[in-house]
Enzyme design. Structure first.
Site, PDB file in Angstrom:
ATOM      1  N   THR A  42       0.828  -1.215   0.000  1.00 19.05           N
ATOM      2  CA  THR A  42       0.000   0.000   0.000  1.00 19.05           C
ATOM      3  C   THR A  42       0.860   1.262   0.000  1.00 19.05           C
ATOM      4  O   THR A  42       0.421   2.288  -0.517  1.00 19.05           O
ATOM      5  CB  THR A  42      -0.909   0.041   1.249  1.00 19.05           C
ATOM      6  OG1 THR A  42      -0.121  -0.271   2.391  1.00 19.05           O
ATOM      7  CG2 THR A  42      -2.050  -0.950   1.136  1.00 19.05           C
ATOM      8  N   ASP A  43       2.079   1.175   0.570  1.00 21.03           N
ATOM      9  CA  ASP A  43       2.876   2.408   0.760  1.00 21.03           C
ATOM     10  C   ASP A  43       3.140   3.134  -0.558  1.00 21.03           C
ATOM     11  O   ASP A  43       2.947   4.349  -0.644  1.00 21.03           O
ATOM     12  CB  ASP A  43       4.184   2.131   1.532  1.00 21.03           C
ATOM     13  CG  ASP A  43       5.048   1.028   0.938  1.00 21.03           C
ATOM     14  OD1 ASP A  43       4.587   0.337   0.011  1.00 21.03           O
ATOM     15  OD2 ASP A  43       6.188   0.859   1.408  1.00 21.03           O
ATOM     16  N   ALA A 132      14.890 -11.559   6.099  1.00 25.50           N
ATOM     17  CA  ALA A 132      13.677 -12.316   6.445  1.00 25.50           C
ATOM     18  C   ALA A 132      12.421 -11.450   6.357  1.00 25.50           C
ATOM     19  O   ALA A 132      11.370 -11.834   6.846  1.00 25.50           O
ATOM     20  CB  ALA A 132      13.812 -12.896   7.847  1.00 25.50           C
ATOM     21  N   GLY A 133      12.541 -10.263   5.754  1.00 27.60           N
ATOM     22  CA  GLY A 133      11.385  -9.380   5.678  1.00 27.60           C
ATOM     23  C   GLY A 133      11.110  -8.673   6.994  1.00 27.60           C
ATOM     24  O   GLY A 133      10.032  -8.128   7.206  1.00 27.60           O
ATOM     25  N   LEU A 134      12.093  -8.662   7.901  1.00 26.36           N
ATOM     26  CA  LEU A 134      11.921  -8.017   9.203  1.00 26.36           C
ATOM     27  C   LEU A 134      12.804  -6.782   9.319  1.00 26.36           C
ATOM     28  O   LEU A 134      13.009  -6.234  10.393  1.00 26.36           O
ATOM     29  CB  LEU A 134      12.203  -9.020  10.333  1.00 26.36           C
ATOM     30  CG  LEU A 134      11.309 -10.269  10.271  1.00 26.36           C
ATOM     31  CD1 LEU A 134      11.710 -11.281  11.340  1.00 26.36           C
ATOM     32  CD2 LEU A 134       9.826  -9.880  10.428  1.00 26.36           C
ATOM     33  N   SER A 135      13.311  -6.362   8.173  1.00 20.39           N
ATOM     34  CA  SER A 135      14.003  -5.086   8.051  1.00 20.39           C
ATOM     35  C   SER A 135      15.299  -4.970   8.853  1.00 20.39           C
ATOM     36  O   SER A 135      15.540  -3.989   9.553  1.00 20.39           O
ATOM     37  CB  SER A 135      13.053  -3.946   8.415  1.00 20.39           C
ATOM     38  OG  SER A 135      13.565  -2.772   7.873  1.00 20.39           O
ATOM     39  N   ASP A 184      10.197   1.170   6.657  1.00 16.40           N
ATOM     40  CA  ASP A 184      11.105   0.472   7.569  1.00 16.40           C
ATOM     41  C   ASP A 184      11.910   1.449   8.417  1.00 16.40           C
ATOM     42  O   ASP A 184      12.059   1.275   9.627  1.00 16.40           O
ATOM     43  CB  ASP A 184      12.073  -0.401   6.769  1.00 16.40           C
ATOM     44  CG  ASP A 184      11.358  -1.394   5.885  1.00 16.40           C
ATOM     45  OD1 ASP A 184      10.128  -1.504   5.996  1.00 16.40           O
ATOM     46  OD2 ASP A 184      12.040  -2.048   5.070  1.00 16.40           O
TER      47      ASP A 184
HETATM   48  P1  ADP Z   1      15.657  -7.279   5.389  1.00 18.78           P
HETATM   49  O1  ADP Z   1      15.790  -5.814   5.550  1.00 18.78           O
HETATM   50  O2  ADP Z   1      14.233  -7.714   5.254  1.00 18.78           O
HETATM   51  O3  ADP Z   1      16.374  -8.064   6.426  1.00 18.78           O
HETATM   52  P2  ADP Z   1      17.196  -6.701   3.037  1.00 18.78           P
HETATM   53  O4  ADP Z   1      17.492  -7.501   1.826  1.00 18.78           O
HETATM   54  O5  ADP Z   1      16.528  -5.393   2.868  1.00 18.78           O
HETATM   55  O6  ADP Z   1      16.326  -7.671   3.984  1.00 18.78           O
HETATM   56  O7  ADP Z   1      18.514  -6.436   3.851  1.00 18.78           O
HETATM   57  C1  ADP Z   1      19.348  -7.512   4.228  1.00 18.78           C
HETATM   58  C2  ADP Z   1      20.798  -7.126   3.979  1.00 18.78           C
HETATM   59  O8  ADP Z   1      21.181  -6.074   4.886  1.00 18.78           O
HETATM   60  C3  ADP Z   1      21.771  -8.229   4.261  1.00 18.78           C
HETATM   61  O9  ADP Z   1      21.908  -9.096   3.160  1.00 18.78           O
HETATM   62  C4  ADP Z   1      23.047  -7.465   4.561  1.00 18.78           C
HETATM   63  O10 ADP Z   1      23.675  -7.039   3.379  1.00 18.78           O
HETATM   64  C5  ADP Z   1      22.522  -6.236   5.270  1.00 18.78           C
HETATM   65  N1  ADP Z   1      22.559  -6.360   6.744  1.00 18.78           N
HETATM   66  C6  ADP Z   1      21.521  -6.200   7.589  1.00 18.78           C
HETATM   67  N2  ADP Z   1      21.907  -6.350   8.878  1.00 18.78           N
HETATM   68  C7  ADP Z   1      23.234  -6.618   8.855  1.00 18.78           C
HETATM   69  C8  ADP Z   1      24.218  -6.883   9.860  1.00 18.78           C
HETATM   70  N3  ADP Z   1      23.920  -6.918  11.155  1.00 18.78           N
HETATM   71  N4  ADP Z   1      25.503  -7.098   9.439  1.00 18.78           N
HETATM   72  C9  ADP Z   1      25.822  -7.086   8.131  1.00 18.78           C
HETATM   73  N5  ADP Z   1      24.940  -6.850   7.158  1.00 18.78           N
HETATM   74  C10 ADP Z   1      23.652  -6.639   7.485  1.00 18.78           C
HETATM   75 MG    MG Z   2      15.281  -4.355   4.116  1.00 19.88          MG
END
Ligand code: ADP
Ligand code: MG
Length: 402
Positions: A42-43, A132-135, A184
């Site tokens: 929706t955003d 995992a879609g949990l940002s 997010d």
């Molecule tokens: P989501 O935000 O749903 O977890 P995204 O694909 O938007 O999925 O973001 C995931 C990516 O963010 C990871 O593949 C990595 O590159 C980066 N990331 C997130 N948290 C960390 C962390 N603690 N350390 C290293 N990279 C991270």
């Molecule tokens: Mg993300």
């Protein structure tokens, strides 16, 4: 069956920073992941969303460097090596590996916005599952951005909180080059314990924000988030492939709005949508229009403590995402069906789809039974065990001196 604990990773981030620099850390910042209760796809259509900040978060320990260089290490990175950059100005587009862009892109966007970002040593540690879609991405950007504000002695409040949201969004869009709507980062900064965050994108990217009380524990309720372990791929299959990704959904929605003669699908009237010829634009529009109504109904049902209605709205949202938006997948459908079958009041996929996580509203006393039923269903299908998170709404980004 395992529940992923929302441990405090501040101490580990701090210890690793001090081991890396051989000196005391200066500040410790934290920013949460999020789960969207309702309001999916929706955003970018001018609609509303209702995310909650997770108790699971990313911590960033930081200390200033005199030589202007930037060094960052993540305890989640598989290489375990720090990434080093000669200056804040070098933290812009084109960073490699990709995770470094999420981590330090915000230094570059904050500096561009006029913040006097110094050279920094940074270590991050997180309990938010990655991808995992949990940002986890916004949690990382906002934790590091909050650490920058911390080093400068500027609280995450008022105009600086808004600046942090904008800089984190810009880092993800411009430095990493990933599509992100802004939900997010807004909840990672503005989340509040005991509340969901209602964000209304009617006015564009700077969403109107309102806190909605979410008295779960007081009512004997809980949110159960299940990470299916299926990586969500937001990319398309290629120029000739059937459109499968997030960008294709956005294009479909724009096409539907054009057919209906409205600026965004938020303005579309349900009977005008029903009068469209059967096809993708009509299905996408039907999802956006019905989902927008469900967000409003969900807020009302929360106020009235109408849990049957809350459950029905979650179930309808899932069906609409599966059938009209076509962004679910077998594992998400399985987790939703198993949770509902085991007594959840309602459940749905959450996030952009094509994998990722589900969210279920459950009575606290049946948390174990619902999670076990999902695990059994996955085992029966020969799927890897999912991960469960019990979610109490938490606070947004902050920092404290060490
Ligand atoms: P989501 O935000 O749903 O977890 P995204 O694909 O938007 O999925 O973001 C995931 C990516 O963010 C990871 O593949 C990595 O590159 C980066 N990331 C997130 N948290 C960390 C962390 N603690 N350390 C290293 N990279 C991270
Ligand atoms: Mg993300």
């Amino acid at each position: 069956m395992g529940f992923l604990a929302a441990l405090d990773r501040g101490p580990t981030a701090r210890a690793a920073l001090e081991a890396m620099t051989g000196a005391p850390a200066q500040v410790l910042a934290r920013a949460p992941g999020r789960v969207n209760l309702i309001g999916e796809h929706t955003d970018y259509n001018g609609g509303a969303v209702l995310p909650v900040a997770l108790p699971h978060a990313t911590w960033a320990a930081a200390s200033e460097r005199r030589d202007g260089r930037v060094r960052v290490r993540s305890l989640q990175s598989d290489t375990d090596r720090a990434v080093e950059l000669p200056s804040v100005a070098a933290c812009g587009p084109g960073l490699s590996p990709t995770w470094a862009g999420y981590a330090v892109g915000v230094l570059w966007t904050l500096a561009r916005a006029g913040v006097p970002v110094p050279g920094l040593d940074l270590v991050v540690d997180s309990t938010v599952p990655l991808g995992a879609g949990l940002s986890s991405s916004a949690a990382l950007e906002c934790a590091v951005g909050a650490a920058v504000l911390g080093v400068l002695g500027r609280p995450v409040a008022g105009a600086d909180a808004d600046l942090l949201v904008t800089a984190a969004v810009a880092a993800e869009q411009e430095v990493v080059g990933a599509p992100t709507g802004g939900m997010d980062q807004a909840v990672a900064v503005h989340g509040r314990a005991g509340h969901a965050v209602h964000l209304d994108f009617a006015t564009g990217a700077a969403a109107a924000r309102r806190l909605v009380p979410l008295p779960l524990h007081e009512r004997g309720l809980a949110l159960l988030v299940t990470d299916t372990g299926v990586a969500h791929a937001l990319a398309d299959g290629g120029p000739d492939a059937e459109p499968v990704g997030y960008a294709a959904r956005r294009a479909d929605c724009e096409e539907a709005a054009r057919l209906l003669g409205v600026p965004t699908l938020r303005e579309a009237a349900p009977d005008a949508v029903a009068a469209l010829p059967e096809g993708r634009p009509r299905r996408r529009a039907r999802h956006v229009v019905s989902e927008t109504a469900r967000v409003a109904a969900f807020v009302t049902a929360l106020e009235r403590d109408d849990r049957r209605e809350l459950g029905r709205l979650l179930a309808d949202s899932h069906a609409s995402l599966r059938d009209d938006m076509e962004v679910s997948c077998p594992e998400l459908d399985l987790a939703v069906a198993a949770a509902t079958g085991a007594g959840a009041l309602g459940a749905r996929m959450t996030g952009g789809g094509f994998g990722g996580s589900t969210v279920a509203l459950v009575e606290e006393r049946s948390l174990g039974q619902v999670a076990a039923a999902v695990d059994e269903a996955f085992e029966r299908e020969g799927l890897a065990a999912p991960r469960h998170l019990v979610v109490e709404a938490s606070d947004g980004a902050s920092w404290s001196p060490v």
